[in-house]
Write a protein that holds these residues in place. Structure first.
Motif, mmCIF file in Angstrom:
data_model
loop_
_atom_site.group_PDB
_atom_site.id
_atom_site.type_symbol
_atom_site.label_atom_id
_atom_site.label_comp_id
_atom_site.label_asym_id
_atom_site.label_seq_id
_atom_site.Cartn_x
_atom_site.Cartn_y
_atom_site.Cartn_z
ATOM 1 N N ASN A 196 10.919 82.009 42.219
ATOM 2 C CA ASN A 196 10.602 83.340 42.737
ATOM 3 C C ASN A 196 11.834 83.868 43.451
ATOM 4 O O ASN A 196 12.095 83.512 44.598
ATOM 5 N N MET A 197 12.595 84.721 42.783
ATOM 6 C CA MET A 197 13.851 85.221 43.343
ATOM 7 C C MET A 197 13.625 86.192 44.498
ATOM 8 O O MET A 197 14.557 86.517 45.228
ATOM 9 N N TYR A 198 12.392 86.683 44.667
ATOM 10 C CA TYR A 198 12.113 87.649 45.728
ATOM 11 C C TYR A 198 11.510 87.001 46.966
ATOM 12 O O TYR A 198 11.359 87.656 47.998
ATOM 13 N N GLU A 199 11.186 85.725 46.898
ATOM 14 C CA GLU A 199 10.606 85.041 48.045
ATOM 15 C C GLU A 199 11.648 84.912 49.158
ATOM 16 O O GLU A 199 12.789 84.533 48.926
ATOM 17 N N GLY A 200 11.237 85.251 50.375
ATOM 18 C CA GLY A 200 12.159 85.172 51.501
ATOM 19 C C GLY A 200 13.240 86.229 51.473
ATOM 20 O O GLY A 200 14.306 86.059 52.063
ATOM 21 N N SER A 201 12.949 87.356 50.814
ATOM 22 C CA SER A 201 13.904 88.469 50.790
ATOM 23 C C SER A 201 13.636 89.377 51.980
ATOM 24 O O SER A 201 12.521 89.893 52.138
ATOM 25 N N TRP A 202 14.664 89.599 52.803
ATOM 26 C CA TRP A 202 14.498 90.443 53.983
ATOM 27 C C TRP A 202 15.302 91.735 53.868
ATOM 28 O O TRP A 202 15.690 92.321 54.868
ATOM 29 N N ASN A 214 4.482 95.261 64.550
ATOM 30 C CA ASN A 214 4.989 96.455 63.862
ATOM 31 C C ASN A 214 4.871 96.272 62.356
ATOM 32 O O ASN A 214 5.380 95.289 61.803
ATOM 33 N N PRO A 215 4.201 97.191 61.662
ATOM 34 C CA PRO A 215 4.027 97.033 60.214
ATOM 35 C C PRO A 215 5.328 97.095 59.425
ATOM 36 O O PRO A 215 5.359 96.713 58.256
ATOM 37 N N LYS A 216 6.405 97.557 60.054
ATOM 38 C CA LYS A 216 7.690 97.650 59.360
ATOM 39 C C LYS A 216 8.591 96.443 59.617
ATOM 40 O O LYS A 216 9.745 96.429 59.196
ATOM 41 N N LEU A 217 8.059 95.438 60.308
ATOM 42 C CA LEU A 217 8.872 94.257 60.581
ATOM 43 C C LEU A 217 9.234 93.522 59.301
ATOM 44 O O LEU A 217 10.383 93.113 59.114
ATOM 45 N N LEU A 218 8.271 93.348 58.407
ATOM 46 C CA LEU A 218 8.477 92.594 57.171
ATOM 47 C C LEU A 218 8.010 93.426 55.980
ATOM 48 O O LEU A 218 7.184 94.335 56.123
ATOM 49 N N PRO A 219 8.521 93.138 54.790
ATOM 50 C CA PRO A 219 8.026 93.843 53.599
ATOM 51 C C PRO A 219 6.550 93.533 53.369
ATOM 52 O O PRO A 219 6.111 92.393 53.528
ATOM 53 N N ARG A 220 5.795 94.571 53.016
ATOM 54 C CA ARG A 220 4.358 94.414 52.817
ATOM 55 C C ARG A 220 3.983 94.862 51.401
ATOM 56 O O ARG A 220 4.836 95.208 50.584
ATOM 57 N N GLY A 221 2.689 94.874 51.147
ATOM 58 C CA GLY A 221 2.212 95.214 49.809
ATOM 59 C C GLY A 221 2.482 96.636 49.401
ATOM 60 O O GLY A 221 2.437 96.966 48.213
ATOM 61 N N ASP A 222 2.775 97.523 50.384
ATOM 62 C CA ASP A 222 3.056 98.913 50.035
ATOM 63 C C ASP A 222 4.547 99.177 49.866
ATOM 64 O O ASP A 222 4.967 100.333 49.760
ATOM 65 N N LYS A 223 5.371 98.122 49.854
ATOM 66 C CA LYS A 223 6.813 98.309 49.663
ATOM 67 C C LYS A 223 7.087 98.888 48.283
ATOM 68 O O LYS A 223 6.318 98.695 47.331
ATOM 69 N N LEU A 224 8.194 99.589 48.164
ATOM 70 C CA LEU A 224 8.622 100.102 46.867
ATOM 71 C C LEU A 224 9.247 98.993 46.032
ATOM 72 O O LEU A 224 8.884 98.782 44.862
ATOM 73 N N GLN A 225 10.195 98.251 46.635
ATOM 74 C CA GLN A 225 10.950 97.251 45.886
ATOM 75 C C GLN A 225 11.706 96.349 46.845
ATOM 76 O O GLN A 225 12.246 96.815 47.849
ATOM 77 N N SER A 226 11.763 95.053 46.537
ATOM 78 C CA SER A 226 12.615 94.115 47.269
ATOM 79 C C SER A 226 13.856 93.808 46.451
ATOM 80 O O SER A 226 13.827 93.861 45.213
ATOM 81 N N ASN A 227 14.941 93.473 47.132
ATOM 82 C CA ASN A 227 16.084 92.876 46.457
ATOM 83 C C ASN A 227 15.791 91.392 46.215
ATOM 84 O O ASN A 227 15.047 90.767 46.971
ATOM 85 N N ALA A 267 -1.428 92.274 39.630
ATOM 86 C CA ALA A 267 -0.631 92.822 40.731
ATOM 87 C C ALA A 267 0.168 91.717 41.416
ATOM 88 O O ALA A 267 1.337 91.904 41.766
ATOM 89 N N GLU A 268 -0.449 90.575 41.591
ATOM 90 C CA GLU A 268 0.246 89.437 42.211
ATOM 91 C C GLU A 268 1.441 89.005 41.362
ATOM 92 O O GLU A 268 2.509 88.706 41.890
ATOM 93 N N GLU A 269 1.261 89.000 40.038
ATOM 94 C CA GLU A 269 2.343 88.605 39.136
ATOM 95 C C GLU A 269 3.486 89.610 39.166
ATOM 96 O O GLU A 269 4.663 89.231 39.167
ATOM 97 N N VAL A 270 3.169 90.907 39.203
ATOM 98 C CA VAL A 270 4.205 91.935 39.279
ATOM 99 C C VAL A 270 5.014 91.789 40.564
ATOM 100 O O VAL A 270 6.255 91.866 40.550
ATOM 101 N N GLU A 271 4.335 91.569 41.680
ATOM 102 C CA GLU A 271 5.054 91.428 42.952
ATOM 103 C C GLU A 271 5.947 90.189 42.930
ATOM 104 O O GLU A 271 7.080 90.223 43.415
ATOM 105 N N ARG A 272 5.458 89.110 42.350
ATOM 106 C CA ARG A 272 6.227 87.867 42.330
ATOM 107 C C ARG A 272 7.408 87.947 41.382
ATOM 108 O O ARG A 272 8.512 87.490 41.700
ATOM 109 N N MET A 273 7.214 88.533 40.204
ATOM 110 C CA MET A 273 8.253 88.523 39.176
ATOM 111 C C MET A 273 9.170 89.733 39.216
ATOM 112 O O MET A 273 10.310 89.672 38.753
ATOM 113 N N GLN A 274 8.683 90.875 39.758
ATOM 114 C CA GLN A 274 9.481 92.094 39.747
ATOM 115 C C GLN A 274 9.873 92.584 41.137
ATOM 116 O O GLN A 274 10.710 93.484 41.254
#
Length: 285
Positions: A144-150, A191-204, A231-238
């Motif tokens: 998962n290349m997006y895990e732990g992306s800040w 604060n809801p903006k502390l970490l990326p959440r489900g409503d994020k547009l995109q992570s690096n 949805a879980e698969e899209v968030e994990r893979m994309q």
């Protein structure tokens, strides 16, 4: 099934015989990938009046939506590369208020909206972002290349942005608090903006210094449930947010609303490096 092929064959014959722009010019205009407001109005007129069996208004709407023949507006990030440091989130671009022309917003205190269909005319939004974080892990592939992306991107809807004096002297004005990241903010655990959440547009992708091309499409017909395996698969893979897959962000955008794209970074040494960004918004006429 509606006979779309017959309608479009007739339409193409008429468009070949008639100009598609209102300007008088001996030069043939270059073809465009996206329709202009005038293009859509012209096609509506043809389907309602000039084919062998003119169509009712409701059927014209169905045909144009099925063909995704919509007007559009595009905005690009200016000022070259942006480097967003820890807790200095920045707005990298704001779209022109939906169904408005930037020039008219800058020149009139009571701007007139462009032609559109209904209170919620938005049909599609396409985000193009070229970015990466600070790298630092040898760019080794992980499951998962997006895990732990800040470093990531969020969107914020600016309601009734056409009334907020967004443009002055041909310059875009700041209308959101600290949108240039001038002041570092403290984001506490609540604060809801502390970490990326489900409503994020995109992570690096995390710890990857190679430039990544993010192409995100929101469509008004999207209907992926946020709590579904898909949805879980899209968030994990994309790296997309699971809450952005159900189409509500498009369907609920009102005339005059603008979308701000925030670039964010958290924790020491993390950087969000944004090379390019562009947003295209399509609406029905």
């Amino acid at each position: 099934m509606l006979p779309f092929r017959r309608f479009w064959n007739q339409l193409q014959q008429i468009l070949v015989a008639e100009p598609t722009t209102p300007a008088d010019s001996s030069d043939t205009p270059a073809p465009k990938a996206d329709a202009t407001v005038w293009d859509v109005l012209k096609v509506r007129y043809i389907l309602r009046n000039k084919i062998s069996r003119p169509l009712p208004e409701e059927l014209v709407d169905i045909i144009l939506d099925s063909a995704e023949y919509w007007a559009s507006a595009e905005v690009e990030m200016s000022q070259g590369e942006r480097i967003v440091h820890k807790d200095r989130d920045q707005v990298i671009l704001k779209t022109v208020p939906l169904c408005y022309d930037r020039a008219s917003l800058a020149s009139s205190s009571v701007p007139t909206p462009l032609p559109h269909r209904g209170k919620y005319p938005c049909r599609k939004i396409i985000f193009h972002i070229s970015s990466h974080d600070q790298g630092g892990s040898g760019n080794r592939p992980r499951e998962n290349m997006y895990e732990g992306s800040w470093t990531w991107f969020d969107t914020e809807v600016i309601r009734a942005a056409h009334l907020k004096n967004m443009y002055k002297d041909d310059k875009e004005q700041e209308v959101l608090e600290n949108e240039g990241g001038q002041v570092a903010r403290h984001f506490g655990p609540e604060n809801p903006k502390l970490l990326p959440r489900g409503d994020k547009l995109q992570s690096n992708k995390a710890h990857v210094s190679k430039l990544q091309e993010h192409h995100i499409v929101w469509h008004y017909l999207d209907n992926v449930s946020p709590d579904s395996p898909e949805a879980e698969e899209v968030e994990r893979m994309q790296g997309r947010g699971s809450l952005t897959l159900d189409g509500r962000g498009v369907r609920e955008l009102e005339v005059g609303d603008s979308i701000a794209v925030w670039a964010r970074a958290r924790f020491p040494w993390w950087l969000n490096r944004v090379a390019r960004a562009r947003v295209q918004i399509y609406w029905a006429i």
